[in-house]
Design an enzyme around this catalytic site. Structure first.
Site, PDB file in Angstrom:
ATOM      1  CG  HIS A  20      -0.369  -0.102   2.543  1.00 19.48           C
ATOM      2  ND1 HIS A  20       0.456   0.873   3.052  1.00 19.48           N
ATOM      3  CD2 HIS A  20      -0.439  -1.071   3.495  1.00 19.48           C
ATOM      4  CE1 HIS A  20       0.846   0.529   4.268  1.00 19.48           C
ATOM      5  NE2 HIS A  20       0.332  -0.664   4.557  1.00 19.48           N
ATOM      6  CG  HIS A  23       4.077  -1.438   2.543  1.00 20.33           C
ATOM      7  ND1 HIS A  23       2.849  -1.937   2.185  1.00 20.33           N
ATOM      8  CD2 HIS A  23       4.340  -1.912   3.782  1.00 20.33           C
ATOM      9  CE1 HIS A  23       2.386  -2.687   3.171  1.00 20.33           C
ATOM     10  NE2 HIS A  23       3.262  -2.691   4.156  1.00 20.33           N
ATOM     11  CB  CYS A 130       1.467  -8.901  18.018  1.00 21.32           C
ATOM     12  SG  CYS A 130       0.598  -8.292  16.549  1.00 21.32           S
ATOM     13  CB  CYS A 133       4.252  -6.859  15.620  1.00 19.28           C
ATOM     14  SG  CYS A 133       3.140  -5.537  15.985  1.00 19.28           S
ATOM     15  CB  CYS A 147      -1.158  -5.839  19.001  1.00 21.19           C
ATOM     16  SG  CYS A 147       0.054  -4.989  17.978  1.00 21.19           S
ATOM     17  CG  HIS A 150      -0.930  -4.822  13.797  1.00 18.03           C
ATOM     18  ND1 HIS A 150       0.350  -5.055  14.257  1.00 18.03           N
ATOM     19  CD2 HIS A 150      -0.817  -4.587  12.472  1.00 18.03           C
ATOM     20  CE1 HIS A 150       1.187  -4.977  13.241  1.00 18.03           C
ATOM     21  NE2 HIS A 150       0.525  -4.690  12.151  1.00 18.03           N
ATOM     22  CE  LYS A 298       2.482   1.161  10.077  1.00 16.74           C
ATOM     23  NZ  LYS A 298       2.852  -0.205  10.408  1.00 16.74           N
ATOM     24  CE  LYS A 301      -4.598  -3.688   1.074  1.00 16.84           C
ATOM     25  NZ  LYS A 301      -3.965  -4.506   0.073  1.00 16.84           N
TER      26      LYS A 301
HETATM   27  N1  MSP Z   1       9.322  -7.168   7.503  1.00 17.51           N
HETATM   28  C1  MSP Z   1       9.455  -6.110   8.429  1.00 17.51           C
HETATM   29  C2  MSP Z   1      10.746  -5.337   8.220  1.00 17.51           C
HETATM   30  C3  MSP Z   1      11.980  -6.150   8.302  1.00 17.51           C
HETATM   31  S1  MSP Z   1      13.399  -5.193   7.961  1.00 17.51           S
HETATM   32  C4  MSP Z   1      14.677  -6.164   8.392  1.00 17.51           C
HETATM   33  C5  MSP Z   1       8.286  -5.147   8.285  1.00 17.51           C
HETATM   34  N2  MSP Z   1       7.634  -5.168   7.144  1.00 17.51           N
HETATM   35  S2  MSP Z   1       6.350  -4.292   6.799  1.00 17.51           S
HETATM   36  O1  MSP Z   1       5.988  -4.686   5.471  1.00 17.51           O
HETATM   37  O2  MSP Z   1       5.364  -4.453   7.811  1.00 17.51           O
HETATM   38  O3  MSP Z   1       6.773  -2.780   6.867  1.00 17.51           O
HETATM   39  C6  MSP Z   1       7.853  -2.322   6.150  1.00 17.51           C
HETATM   40  C7  MSP Z   1       7.969  -0.826   6.176  1.00 17.51           C
HETATM   41  O4  MSP Z   1       6.793  -0.188   5.706  1.00 17.51           O
HETATM   42  C8  MSP Z   1       8.246  -0.245   7.554  1.00 17.51           C
HETATM   43  O5  MSP Z   1       9.288   0.700   7.452  1.00 17.51           O
HETATM   44  C9  MSP Z   1       6.992   0.458   7.902  1.00 17.51           C
HETATM   45  O6  MSP Z   1       7.221   1.537   8.743  1.00 17.51           O
HETATM   46  C10 MSP Z   1       6.540   0.904   6.534  1.00 17.51           C
HETATM   47  N3  MSP Z   1       5.146   1.240   6.581  1.00 17.51           N
HETATM   48  C11 MSP Z   1       4.067   0.400   6.655  1.00 17.51           C
HETATM   49  N4  MSP Z   1       2.953   1.149   6.785  1.00 17.51           N
HETATM   50  C12 MSP Z   1       3.287   2.460   6.812  1.00 17.51           C
HETATM   51  C13 MSP Z   1       2.598   3.662   6.862  1.00 17.51           C
HETATM   52  N5  MSP Z   1       1.276   3.707   6.980  1.00 17.51           N
HETATM   53  N6  MSP Z   1       3.301   4.819   6.756  1.00 17.51           N
HETATM   54  C14 MSP Z   1       4.661   4.834   6.564  1.00 17.51           C
HETATM   55  N7  MSP Z   1       5.340   3.718   6.541  1.00 17.51           N
HETATM   56  C15 MSP Z   1       4.696   2.532   6.753  1.00 17.51           C
HETATM   57  O7  MSP Z   1       8.030  -4.384   9.206  1.00 17.51           O
END
Ligand code: MSP
Length: 513
Positions: A20, A23, A130, A133, A147, A150, A298, A301
């Protein structure tokens, strides 16, 4: 010392679902930083990838009635497709299910396990977990029993686990962060991490026995490696840890681990301690940005607020997409996404701002000079604009170097606005009516065209496609934009009289609100 290469990483994403725009926010920012360092002439290694082990992935595959490997094999290209359309020019894409990563994790685990300090020991874990997470919590961490990230129920777990002796590293971590104030940015996050460490660190579990979707511990195959221990190691895998010592010496340590603030603890506490335990140098910097929020929460999904990047890309185009997120959300802070403010920003800064500047100047060059860049004359190297342009370039450069992405973009727009105002004050369309003022007209249009050239260079990290189109319209393709280097490329006077420009389609068409 690994200074040869500017090494920047994004987190590796969980491919339990498609990306999304939250990310994509991390990945766009990392790409802007990477492109800026290339523009500075540095060799850059930009790493991204997917975090494919762990309970979250196993459950996602089960829910889809699939075996996990074929599920993650299918998901990785969906992420890569999004990065391709967002022009994320990564140099390597790591998947934690690749054999190269399994080898590196095995080697890394062995290095920690055998370091002679008993940093990994067998114990029993009893507590809360969780899965969203992939993290352990205490009762105190929970918010209303749920959590804190989430807002979903956590699971009660009792298991035999191997533990990593994080508690033994608190002092060394504090010393490290005190000796290297830049190692953690921005300042609020640094304070947060320091107080977390001062509050005392608990050993954390590095293995699980209740499921098997992961990398087996080399000394005890009943256990699979905890997904965060596995995932963090990706940063050294891709640099050649355990496989290519020469490359590792050149590439490691990472210059910037760019992460969201939700995963700061893993990167700023777990990871450096793991590296210390394995005898590996620490990364130079962890930079934690804020969240994209929807209605103050935040975007995610899990909370059903995720927007797929294609929904915005189809409407705004890739350059506007990248620009608006970097410009509208103060880098480091949380920022709310709204469709309306993005349209507003697009129309004000891109359609009316830079787009209008380019189309007016190129149209006038076409009408008055058959598209040729006129002689600058003496006027065109004195005055406010030729003085402002290098000043803006220097500020943009300094901000970018300090990962102050929003002010960097803001500085560039001072030049856009000043150039638009310059046209309003000098009125080249009136000068064109007076044959005696031909030299003045030439000086004004040279000034404006040269400003566009410099702008094309300065916007290139954020808007690679628009920058290349502007470069072509200015007739400069003989030396591609990709070969331009700061600071030289932003020095005044680079544009040669006689260069054949051509007005192409609008850089940024206006959008309806
Ligand atoms: N798999 C772990 C990271 C492992 S790194 C060794 C993870 N993955 S994640 O897919 O959940 O998130 C990855 C990144 O996306 C994180 O930096 C997270 O902060 C970012 N974001 C996910 N949702 C976000 C927002 N709504 N806003 C900004 N960044 C966000 O965590």
């Amino acid at each position: 010392m690994g200074r040869d290469v500017f090494y920047i990483t994004t987190p590796i994403y969980y491919p339990n679902d498609v990306p999304h725009i939250g990310h994509a926010y991390t990945s766009v920012a990392a790409d802007v930083i990477a492109r800026y360092h290339r523009l500075r002439g540095e060799e850059v290694f930009h790493l991204t990838g997917t975090d494919e082990h762990g309970l979250k992935l196993q459950r996602a595959a089960e829910a889809a009635g699939r075996d996990v490997q074929s599920w993650v094999d299918e998901m990785a290209p969906k992420w890569q497709e999004v990065w391709r359309r967002l022009l994320i020019g990564y140099d390597d894409y790591i998947r934690t299910t690749e054999p190269r990563h399994e080898r590196a994790v095995t080697e890394f685990l062995t290095a920690v396990h055998d370091n002679g300090r008993d940093d990994i020991y067998l114990g029993t874990y009893e507590g809360l977990y969780c899965v969203a997470c992939e993290a352990y919590y205490t009762e105190d961490d929970l918010v209303d029993g749920l959590c804190p990230v989430h807002h979903r129920p956590v699971e009660h777990v009792t298991e035999e686990n191997y533990f990593f002796r994080l508690s033994a590293y608190a002092d060394r971590l504090l010393e490290h962060y005190e000796a290297h104030p830049d190692a953690l940015e921005p300042e609020v996050r640094r304070k947060e991490v320091l107080s977390l460490i001062r509050g005392g660190l608990r050993d954390f579990s590095v293995s699980r026995t209740s499921f098997d979707w992961g990398i087996r511990l080399p000394w005890d195959a009943r256990h699979v490696c905890y997904v965060w221990f596995d995932a963090l190691t990706n940063y050294v895998t891709a640099a050649g840890y355990g496989s290519d010592a020469e490359r590792f010496a050149r590439v490691w340590p990472a210059d910037i681990h760019l992460v969201g603030k939700d995963i700061l603890r893993f990167h700023a506490v777990y990871w450096p301690a793991m590296l210390m335990a394995a005898g590996v140098e620490l990364p130079r910097q962890v930079w934690a940005h804020g969240f994209l929020t929807v209605g103050g929460e935040k975007m995610s999904k899990t909370n059903a607020t995720g927007i797929h990047p294609f929904q915005l890309l189809d409407h705004f185009g890739v350059d506007s997409y990248r620009y608006c997120f970097m410009r509208d959300i103060q880098f480091g802070a949380d920022g709310n996404f709204s469709w309306e403010s993005m349209v507003e920003r697009h129309n004000a800064d891109l359609a009316n701002g830079l787009g209008n500047l380019a189309s007016r100047v190129l149209a006038m060059l076409g009408s008055y000079y058959g598209g040729e860049v006129p002689e600058p004359g003496r006027e065109a190297s004195s005055g406010a604009i030729p003085a402002l342009a290098p000043d803006v370039a220097a500020r943009m450069d300094a901000h970018m170097g300090a990962v102050a992405l929003t002010p960097a973009v803001g500085a560039v727009w001072e030049l856009v606005d000043a150039a638009n105002k310059y046209l309003v004050t000098t009125e080249p369309w009136s000068l064109a009516k007076d044959a005696d003022r031909r030299d003045e007209l030439g000086a004004v249009l040279y000034t404006a065209a040269e400003t566009l050239r410099i702008l094309a260079v300065l916007i290139s990290p954020v808007m690679p496609e628009a920058s290349a189109r502007l470069w072509s319209q200015l007739g400069l393709d003989a030396t591609p934009i990709g070969e331009q280097r700061l600071p030289a490329a932003a020095a005044w006077g680079g544009l040669t009289a006689g260069t054949q420009t051509s007005k192409g389609p609008a850089l940024f068409p206006r959008l309806d609100a």
